[in-house]
Design a protein around this motif. Structure first.
Motif, PDB file in Angstrom:
ATOM      1  N   SER A   1     -69.611  62.087   7.955  1.00  0.00           N
ATOM      2  CA  SER A   1     -69.234  63.485   8.132  1.00  0.00           C
ATOM      3  C   SER A   1     -68.901  63.752   9.595  1.00  0.00           C
ATOM      4  CB  SER A   1     -70.384  64.403   7.695  1.00  0.00           C
ATOM      5  OG  SER A   1     -70.738  64.148   6.352  1.00  0.00           O
ATOM      6  N   PRO A   2     -68.047  64.761   9.863  1.00  0.00           N
ATOM      7  CA  PRO A   2     -67.734  65.114  11.260  1.00  0.00           C
ATOM      8  C   PRO A   2     -68.966  65.664  11.967  1.00  0.00           C
ATOM      9  CG  PRO A   2     -66.156  66.096   9.731  1.00  0.00           C
ATOM     10  CD  PRO A   2     -67.286  65.571   8.912  1.00  0.00           C
ATOM     11  N   SER A   3     -69.076  65.389  13.256  1.00  0.00           N
ATOM     12  CA  SER A   3     -70.201  65.907  14.031  1.00  0.00           C
ATOM     13  C   SER A   3     -69.924  67.309  14.557  1.00  0.00           C
ATOM     14  CB  SER A   3     -70.484  64.967  15.218  1.00  0.00           C
ATOM     15  OG  SER A   3     -69.320  64.804  16.009  1.00  0.00           O
ATOM     16  N   SER A   4     -68.680  67.794  14.387  1.00  0.00           N
ATOM     17  CA  SER A   4     -68.293  69.097  14.931  1.00  0.00           C
ATOM     18  C   SER A   4     -68.630  70.245  13.997  1.00  0.00           C
ATOM     19  CB  SER A   4     -66.787  69.111  15.204  1.00  0.00           C
ATOM     20  OG  SER A   4     -66.066  68.929  13.992  1.00  0.00           O
ATOM     21  N   GLY A   5     -69.116  69.952  12.787  1.00  0.00           N
ATOM     22  CA  GLY A   5     -69.366  71.014  11.824  1.00  0.00           C
ATOM     23  C   GLY A   5     -68.191  71.255  10.889  1.00  0.00           C
ATOM     24  N   ALA A   6     -67.073  70.542  11.112  1.00  0.00           N
ATOM     25  CA  ALA A   6     -65.919  70.645  10.213  1.00  0.00           C
ATOM     26  C   ALA A   6     -66.291  70.043   8.855  1.00  0.00           C
ATOM     27  CB  ALA A   6     -64.722  69.920  10.822  1.00  0.00           C
ATOM     28  N   PRO A   7     -65.562  70.420   7.794  1.00  0.00           N
ATOM     29  CA  PRO A   7     -65.958  69.964   6.451  1.00  0.00           C
ATOM     30  C   PRO A   7     -65.605  68.512   6.173  1.00  0.00           C
ATOM     31  CG  PRO A   7     -63.946  71.259   6.341  1.00  0.00           C
ATOM     32  CD  PRO A   7     -64.422  71.348   7.757  1.00  0.00           C
ATOM     33  N   THR A   8     -66.302  67.965   5.183  1.00  0.00           N
ATOM     34  CA  THR A   8     -65.937  66.678   4.589  1.00  0.00           C
ATOM     35  C   THR A   8     -65.258  66.986   3.263  1.00  0.00           C
ATOM     36  OG1 THR A   8     -67.812  65.537   5.598  1.00  0.00           O
ATOM     37  CG2 THR A   8     -66.789  64.492   3.694  1.00  0.00           C
TER      38      THR A   8
END
Length: 860
Positions: free
Chosen positions: A117-124
């Motif tokens: 998953s992205p570490s920026s909080g963006a969705p998967t």
């Protein structure tokens, strides 16, 4: 024209003295412009992405969100039957249509069970590869997925996690875990801001995300030539009716952009707020600079008045200098702001949000705002010194008598400052004793503003008293040098007060936030100790993440556990005894053992009775507002089920932090009215270990959830540490933004000392002539700087702790009942302030020490 020439000559003659003020303007304007450029660039990036990825018309299931987010409490995306695709293809004006399936309620792992998953909080996002994606993405390696054992990944995610062709990944959804190997890597033709995207073939996506074939989440429709999106939407709606959501490309892009803008606006205005604080601090620096320049040029101004210059011309001359300073500082600030924006983009790139400099957006309003802001603030800050310069009489100037009226102005200022401070203190008292947090917050805001302005206005009076005390404590031990440093700081209390006030503002905010943050941690820790009666809490670390049935099963099969409690959220429309209907109200559904896992105090009845069939509880504030008593009936229309008539068996206290204001029912009651396929997934699991087996159970739980890396097992110690770390990270981020204001304040101390050295050139020369060594001179200036910095720190920390303590009284109404003063932080900041003063004096002290004694004495 003569006034302009004089102003230009004076400005460039004193350009060294203006430099630090220009830097303050530069930094403040740069931060404002950098924020605007950065957020505009992010908007541009997302606009391009949404426009490129939206079909002419998109048909979605009725329950899908406007922004296309498929996350739901069931873990399954809303779907529609595949027959809709045929109906859409038959609509007039349709060139082509294609069904797709995608979901964001997933976790993707690699072969080592690490999250992708992205570490920026963006969705998967996991979805089916389709024609629309083929137009917006380019397969750069391998091939698109063609079977159940194949998956394609976006290029950014592959690079970040070092994925290559043939690597195994697992897709964890409500259906189960699907394993496949990377068959291809694709790159966006526009910037992907950071989402992790995985593609399966359509049939595999249906089975993996929904659990059955023959369904789609969306149908992407392309218009025939000459058919507008609006007309196509009308035609498709005519065929399907109103049972589905039909949106044009613009409507989809606008809905997505709206959700992004809500986040960007919070970030934008927060950063602009900190830039405003830095600008406020810069005002003090500018006022000090021009006040000292006017004082140093008293004879020069008097001579100008003697040969015929009017007050207005002298006033105008100083304001033109300020205008030049504002224009130069603002122009440099606009350029630096673009650099800051690029730096923020690079920083976001390291955090996983990719922003291309090709999309760098500098709207014409950005430099306009920067220039206007910098120039207006600088000119306004210079107005009082300019007005004071205009009042200088020719004879008084020639006698070096100083500006008239200072004593009266000081008295009036002291009275106004005392009144403002008293009014602010009274407002803070009213806020601390308020019955409701909403009413108290208004008084708190008024008290903060009034006490801040009051302390700024009363600064010279406070400087006269506090500096004497600090001198007795800190400076007297240095003998004659220390006493001279004290007298220098007391020589001009107005200047000392303004310099200290600049530092005071930043440190007051640091202190108040530290008190609030520390009180939050202490209160939450106390609530955990008093309320939580279970050993372990299991939840997803992914924002909005849920616990899949497979993970629940793994937890329940873990050895060494006495019990496991499931905890879900569900939405329902409530029809209350007073006739009120509340839409989409959240109710907590849990096993009856939850009453033991989280000890919630009741004001009527017993909480265990709320877990009986067709029963529920409500909080006391809710009950009072709607006239609900024990035995009252509430009609509950469940969002994904039928309507039940539930009886209120318990009324809980609304105080506390955990589940404050929650309504409870049993999972058995929920299952009566909501079909199994529509049941929400668990938000949390609570586990109690068998007596004496806590350590073994903790280890066993972590092992059991090894295949579910998004789920974390925490005991109470872990939970407290996580809470402290989260608040600490937030405060550190705020401190980082406040650092800009503190840097400007330090520049103010440097500038004050530098101009003070110039002002006292002859005096310094005389002291050197009668035996003061260079070392003693430098020490004197350093001590003066330290006492000014400590003076500002005392004001700031005292004021900030008062604000923080008042804010905590309001937060106590929300359950944050413990006031905790973080003395280590306060003491560290205080000591650091002394070092800041020491650092600020290095250059002025060095320059003073290098003065030629004879030249200094000869200075007029």
């Amino acid at each position: 024209m003569t006034v302009l020439k004089t102003s230009m000559r004076n400005f460039f003659a004193h350009k060294g003295r203006m430099a630090l003020s220009a830097v303050a303007v530069l930094l403040s304007v740069a931060f404002v412009c950098g924020t605007l450029v950065f957020t505009d660039t992010m908007n541009t990036t997302f606009d391009k992405l949404f426009q490129a990825t939206a079909s002419d018309v998109t048909v979605s299931a009725k329950g899908s969100s406007d922004a296309g987010d498929t996350t739901s409490r069931t873990g399954r995306p809303p779907v529609m039957p595949a027959s809709v695709l045929g109906e859409v293809r038959g609509a007039q004006g349709v060139k082509s249509a294609e069904g797709t399936v995608f979901s964001t309620s997933v976790t993707v792992i690699d072969a080592e069970k690490d999250k992708l998953s992205p570490s920026s909080g963006a969705p998967t996002i996991v979805g089916s590869w389709n024609g629309k994606d083929a137009r917006t993405m380019k397969v750069t390696s391998g091939t698109a997925p063609k079977g159940p054992d194949q998956v394609m990944v976006d290029e950014d995610t592959a690079g970040k996690h070092h994925l290559k062709l043939g690597d195994e990944i697992g897709v964890i959804s409500v259906v189960g875990t699907h394993h496949a190997r990377v068959s291809g890597i694709a790159a966006f033709k526009v910037t992907n801001p950071g989402a992790a995207i995985f593609y399966l073939d359509t049939r595999t996506a249906q089975q993996t995300l929904v659990g059955r074939t023959g369904v789609y989440t969306d149908v992407n429709v392309t218009a025939a030539q000459g058919v507008t999106d609006a007309q196509l939407k009308k035609n498709v709606t005519a065929v399907l009716g109103h049972g589905y959501k039909v949106q044009t490309a613009k409507e989809v892009a606008d809905a997505n952009q709206k959700s992004v803008k809500s986040f960007l606006n919070v970030m934008k205005y927060a950063m602009l707020g900190f830039a405003g604080i830095a600008l406020l601090v810069g005002i003090f620096l500018i006022i000090n600079t021009f006040s000292m320049l006017v004082a140093q040029r008293t004879r020069e101004i008097g001579l100008m008045r003697a040969i015929g210059s009017s007050r207005k011309q002298v006033n105008r001359s100083v304001l033109i200098e300020a205008l030049l300073l504002g224009v130069i500082g603002s122009l440099l600030g606009v350029g630096a702001g673009v650099g800051i924006a690029v730096g923020l983009m690079k920083l976001m790139g390291r955090m996983g949000m990719h922003l291309s400099t090709d999309d760098l957006t500098v709207a014409w309003t950005t430099p306009a705002v920067g220039l206007l802001l910098g120039v207006v603030v600088t000119v306004l800050a210079a107005y009082l010194p300019a007005r004071r310069a205009g009042k200088v009489s020719p004879m008084a100037a020639l006698r070096d008598a100083g500006a008239p009226g200072d004593a009266r102005a000081g008295t009036v200022r002291a009275v106004i400052g005392l009144l403002l401070t008293a009014a602010g203190g009274w407002s803070l008292y009213v806020a601390a004793t308020a019955d409701k947090a909403k009413a108290g917050s208004g008084w708190l805001g008024l008290g903060v503003v009034a006490t801040l302005i009051g302390f700024v206005v009363i600064g010279p009076l406070l400087a006269g008293g506090l500096v004497r005390v600090l001198g007795a404590v800190m400076l007297r031990i240095f003998g004659p040098v220390g006493r001279m440093a004290e007298r220098n700081a007391l020589r001009n209390p107005r200047r000392t007060g303004a310099t200290g006030a600049a530092l005071m503002i930043g440190l007051a905010l640091v202190a108040s936030l530290s008190v609030v943050g520390s009180s939050m941690v202490a209160s939450a820790t106390d609530q955990l100790d008093k309320t939580v009666g279970t050993d372990f809490i299991i939840r997803s670390d992914t924002p909005g993440g849920l616990i899949t049935p497979q993970a629940v099963k793994a937890v329940k099969q873990t050895a060494g556990l006495k019990r496991v409690t499931e905890y879900k959220w569900t939405d329902a429309d409530l029809t209350l005894p007073d006739g009120t209907t509340l839409k989409k109200t959240t109710i907590m559904a849990a096993d009856p053992t939850y009453a033991s896992d989280v000890r919630t105090r009741t004001v009527a009845g017993e909480l265990k009775d709320a877990y009986r069939p067709d029963s529920m509880s409500v909080p006391d504030t809710f009950a009072k507002e709607h006239g609900i008593r024990l035995g009252s009936g509430i009609a509950v229309a469940f969002a994904d089920g039928s309507t039940g008539h539930l009886t209120v068996r318990a009324i809980t206290s609304s105080d506390g932090l955990i589940d404050a204001g929650a309504k409870y029912m049993s999972l058995r009651t929920l299952a009566t009215y909501v079909p199994a396929g529509k049941m929400p997934q668990d938000e949390l699991l609570f586990a109690m270990a068998e007596d004496g087996r806590q350590a073994a159970a903790y280890k066993a739980l972590k092992s059991a959830l090894h295949d579910y890396p998004d789920l974390a097992v925490r005991d109470q110690t872990d939970y407290k540490k996580e809470l402290k770390d989260q608040i600490g990270q937030l405060l550190n981020m705020i401190y980082g933004l406040l650092a800009l204001a503190i840097i400007v304040a330090v520049l103010g101390v440097v500038n004050t000392l530098a101009l003070s050295v110039v002002e006292r050139t002859r005096e310094i020369g005389l002291m050197r002539a009668i035996g003061l060594s260079r070392r003693q001179l430098r020490r004197m200036i350093r001590l003066e700087s330290v006492v000014i910095a400590v003076f500002g720190a005392l004001l700031g920390l005292g004021l900030g702790m008062g604000w923080g303590a008042t804010a905590q009284k309001l937060l106590a109404m929300e359950g944050l009942s413990i006031l905790d003063i973080p003395w280590p932080t306060i003491i560290t900041v205080f000591v650091a302030s002394a070092f800041v003063g020491l650092f600020a004096a290095l250059i002025p002290a060095f320059r003073a020490g290098r003065m030629n004694v004879l030249n200094a004495i000869a200075t007029d």
